[in-house]
Motif scaffolding. Structure first.
Motif, PDB file in Angstrom:
ATOM      1  N   TYR A  54     165.331 -34.223  21.461  1.00 48.15           N
ATOM      2  CA  TYR A  54     164.155 -34.933  19.881  1.00 48.15           C
ATOM      3  C   TYR A  54     163.576 -33.332  20.602  1.00 48.15           C
ATOM      4  O   TYR A  54     163.235 -32.652  21.647  1.00 48.15           O
ATOM      5  N   ILE A  55     162.865 -32.353  19.741  1.00 52.07           N
ATOM      6  CA  ILE A  55     161.875 -31.540  19.413  1.00 52.07           C
ATOM      7  C   ILE A  55     160.401 -32.096  19.059  1.00 52.07           C
ATOM      8  O   ILE A  55     160.571 -32.502  18.169  1.00 52.07           O
ATOM      9  N   GLY A  56     159.783 -31.139  20.111  1.00 47.10           N
ATOM     10  CA  GLY A  56     158.065 -31.463  19.517  1.00 47.10           C
ATOM     11  C   GLY A  56     157.789 -29.534  19.769  1.00 47.10           C
ATOM     12  O   GLY A  56     158.179 -28.834  19.174  1.00 47.10           O
ATOM     13  N   GLY A  57     156.344 -29.796  19.915  1.00 45.39           N
ATOM     14  CA  GLY A  57     155.637 -28.535  20.203  1.00 45.39           C
ATOM     15  C   GLY A  57     155.409 -28.365  18.695  1.00 45.39           C
ATOM     16  O   GLY A  57     154.990 -28.423  17.442  1.00 45.39           O
ATOM     17  N   SER A  58     155.303 -26.536  18.437  1.00 46.34           N
ATOM     18  CA  SER A  58     154.772 -25.503  17.608  1.00 46.34           C
ATOM     19  C   SER A  58     156.123 -26.004  16.337  1.00 46.34           C
ATOM     20  O   SER A  58     155.653 -25.745  15.131  1.00 46.34           O
ATOM     21  N   LEU A  59     157.500 -26.352  17.283  1.00 41.28           N
ATOM     22  CA  LEU A  59     158.664 -26.162  16.069  1.00 41.28           C
ATOM     23  C   LEU A  59     158.969 -27.499  14.994  1.00 41.28           C
ATOM     24  O   LEU A  59     159.197 -27.580  14.098  1.00 41.28           O
ATOM     25  N   ALA A  60     158.154 -28.536  16.444  1.00 38.96           N
ATOM     26  CA  ALA A  60     158.028 -29.785  15.054  1.00 38.96           C
ATOM     27  C   ALA A  60     156.409 -29.558  13.920  1.00 38.96           C
ATOM     28  O   ALA A  60     156.542 -30.302  13.347  1.00 38.96           O
ATOM     29  N   SER A  61     155.632 -28.728  14.370  1.00 36.71           N
ATOM     30  CA  SER A  61     154.499 -29.105  13.672  1.00 36.71           C
ATOM     31  C   SER A  61     154.227 -27.606  12.654  1.00 36.71           C
ATOM     32  O   SER A  61     153.624 -27.457  12.011  1.00 36.71           O
ATOM     33  N   ASP A  62     156.285 -26.752  12.997  1.00 35.54           N
ATOM     34  CA  ASP A  62     156.192 -26.129  11.841  1.00 35.54           C
ATOM     35  C   ASP A  62     155.419 -24.507  11.548  1.00 35.54           C
ATOM     36  O   ASP A  62     154.850 -24.226  10.789  1.00 35.54           O
ATOM     37  N   SER A  63     154.566 -24.182  13.125  1.00 35.26           N
ATOM     38  CA  SER A  63     154.099 -22.756  13.727  1.00 35.26           C
ATOM     39  C   SER A  63     154.522 -22.171  14.673  1.00 35.26           C
ATOM     40  O   SER A  63     154.321 -21.539  15.746  1.00 35.26           O
ATOM     41  N   PHE A  64     156.189 -22.218  14.536  1.00 35.71           N
ATOM     42  CA  PHE A  64     156.390 -21.709  16.015  1.00 35.71           C
ATOM     43  C   PHE A  64     156.420 -20.346  15.534  1.00 35.71           C
ATOM     44  O   PHE A  64     157.224 -19.723  14.788  1.00 35.71           O
ATOM     45  N   HIS A  65     156.381 -19.321  16.742  1.00 36.66           N
ATOM     46  CA  HIS A  65     156.466 -17.422  16.200  1.00 36.66           C
ATOM     47  C   HIS A  65     157.823 -17.156  17.500  1.00 36.66           C
ATOM     48  O   HIS A  65     158.121 -17.864  18.804  1.00 36.66           O
ATOM     49  N   PHE A  66     158.237 -16.423  17.631  1.00 38.67           N
ATOM     50  CA  PHE A  66     159.309 -15.933  18.314  1.00 38.67           C
ATOM     51  C   PHE A  66     158.848 -15.316  19.201  1.00 38.67           C
ATOM     52  O   PHE A  66     159.465 -15.833  19.922  1.00 38.67           O
ATOM     53  N   GLU A  67     157.941 -14.727  19.301  1.00 42.36           N
ATOM     54  CA  GLU A  67     157.371 -14.259  20.303  1.00 42.36           C
ATOM     55  C   GLU A  67     156.937 -15.367  21.609  1.00 42.36           C
ATOM     56  O   GLU A  67     156.506 -14.713  22.506  1.00 42.36           O
ATOM     57  N   LYS A  68     155.544 -15.683  20.629  1.00 39.89           N
ATOM     58  CA  LYS A  68     154.743 -16.584  21.395  1.00 39.89           C
ATOM     59  C   LYS A  68     155.312 -18.230  21.568  1.00 39.89           C
ATOM     60  O   LYS A  68     155.011 -18.768  22.863  1.00 39.89           O
ATOM     61  N   SER A  69     155.681 -18.897  21.367  1.00 40.38           N
ATOM     62  CA  SER A  69     155.735 -20.339  21.704  1.00 40.38           C
ATOM     63  C   SER A  69     157.498 -20.215  22.083  1.00 40.38           C
ATOM     64  O   SER A  69     158.439 -19.191  22.657  1.00 40.38           O
ATOM     65  N   ASP A  70     157.034 -22.058  22.738  1.00 43.01           N
ATOM     66  CA  ASP A  70     158.087 -22.266  23.577  1.00 43.01           C
ATOM     67  C   ASP A  70     159.125 -23.273  22.283  1.00 43.01           C
ATOM     68  O   ASP A  70     158.503 -23.607  21.852  1.00 43.01           O
ATOM     69  N   ILE A  71     160.461 -23.861  23.074  1.00 44.50           N
ATOM     70  CA  ILE A  71     161.054 -24.590  22.324  1.00 44.50           C
ATOM     71  C   ILE A  71     161.032 -26.266  23.169  1.00 44.50           C
ATOM     72  O   ILE A  71     160.938 -26.440  24.231  1.00 44.50           O
ATOM     73  N   ASP A  72     159.703 -26.880  23.264  1.00 48.21           N
ATOM     74  CA  ASP A  72     159.556 -27.839  23.141  1.00 48.21           C
ATOM     75  C   ASP A  72     160.653 -28.828  22.886  1.00 48.21           C
ATOM     76  O   ASP A  72     160.939 -29.327  22.246  1.00 48.21           O
ATOM     77  N   CYS A  73     161.662 -29.363  24.471  1.00 48.75           N
ATOM     78  CA  CYS A  73     163.288 -30.126  23.670  1.00 48.75           C
ATOM     79  C   CYS A  73     162.310 -31.622  24.815  1.00 48.75           C
ATOM     80  O   CYS A  73     162.129 -31.504  25.881  1.00 48.75           O
ATOM     81  N   TYR A  74     162.839 -32.647  24.806  1.00 48.81           N
ATOM     82  CA  TYR A  74     162.336 -34.210  25.035  1.00 48.81           C
ATOM     83  C   TYR A  74     163.743 -34.632  25.203  1.00 48.81           C
ATOM     84  O   TYR A  74     164.343 -34.981  24.162  1.00 48.81           O
ATOM     85  N   ILE A  75     164.938 -34.837  26.496  1.00 47.81           N
ATOM     86  CA  ILE A  75     165.814 -35.831  26.270  1.00 47.81           C
ATOM     87  C   ILE A  75     165.202 -37.060  26.622  1.00 47.81           C
ATOM     88  O   ILE A  75     165.115 -37.353  27.866  1.00 47.81           O
TER      89      ILE A  75
END
Length: 255
Positions: free
Chosen positions: A32-53
């Motif tokens: 599953y993906i949380g964080g900024s990708l989940a809240s639709d605020s992902f920034h390609f330079e600043k954001s991480d890709i938060d993965c929950y396995i």
């Protein structure tokens, strides 16, 4: 496989999913993906890709070693944005019942850590349950029990007092521009949550804070919003004062 709104990230996650499944086999429950990708605020330079396995149970040392080797190679791979992957491996039972002082395998910047759950974990679970993206696996709402507003606010306040109060004396962190920005935007989201009892993205919370807090913090928050990784923000003192302000405001909020 479900997906995010970003093609290149979807391709990256497909590669990661394949490798994770090949190691975990029947211990794999879902990714599953949380964080900024989940809240639709992902920034390609600043954001991480938060993965929950999510796994069926705790992983053995040998399996963690295999996963560590995989993440090290993945971090150095040709896949775009591979270096942005942050991955937590969480036993399914820990989605429902967990000890804040308990530990989870955590991979960031290609390195393995045994990370404490901490009170921030409830905040992570709230975002994951309400907005998380199921890459593969059961509906995340079936795995995580509903988190009450009272429990969310209590966790936010505990995180302020147990993490941020201690961090105020760590000048090495606050000298870094990225940490100053992290602190400023996190405090915006914290203030938003204390006021509304919900979680939003850091950027949305920052714009809310500019409108709500008045002129005292406007310039500081705007600097954090506009910051890019190649810039120096030089707002260490102001960032620390903003953390102190947020901690003081939290005393006024009853759980």
């Amino acid at each position: 496989m479900n997906s995010t709104k970003h093609k290149e990230i979807n391709e990256l996650l497909q590669q990661l999913l394949t490798q994770v499944q090949s190691i975990l086999k029947d211990k794999f429950v879902g990714m599953y993906i949380g964080g900024s990708l989940a809240s639709d605020s992902f920034h390609f330079e600043k954001s991480d890709i938060d993965c929950y396995i999510i796994t069926t149970s705790k992983l053995s040392k040998s399996m963690i070693k295999n996963i560590e080797e995989m993440h090290t190679q993945f971090y150095s791979s040709k896949f775009k944005y591979a270096k942005k992957i942050e991955a937590s491996y969480i036993p399914q039972n820990d989605l429902l019942y967990f000890n804040p002082s308990g530990m989870r395998p955590y991979f960031n910047e290609g390195h393995y850590y045994l990370g404490e759950y901490g009170n921030n974990y409830i905040i992570e679970l709230y975002v994951l349950r309400e907005n998380g993206i199921s890459i593969l696996g059961p509906d995340i709402k079936r795995l995580i029990k509903e988190i009450s507003t009272q429990d969310l606010i209590l966790a936010i306040k505990k995180n302020l007092h147990e993490y941020w109060e201690a961090t105020l004396s760590d000048f090495s962190k606050f000298r870094r521009s990225d940490y100053q920005v992290f602190a400023i935007l996190t405090m915006c989201r914290t203030l938003y949550s204390l006021e509304t009892g919900t979680i939003t993205s850091k950027m949305e919370a920052a714009h809310w804070a500019i409108q709500t807090l008045g002129s005292n913090w406007k310039n500081l928050i705007e600097r954090a919003i506009d910051w890019s990784p190649d810039q120096e923000i030089n707002k260490s003192d102001e960032a620390q004062q903003f953390v102190k302000y947020t901690i003081n405001k939290s005393h006024d909020k009853k759980c």
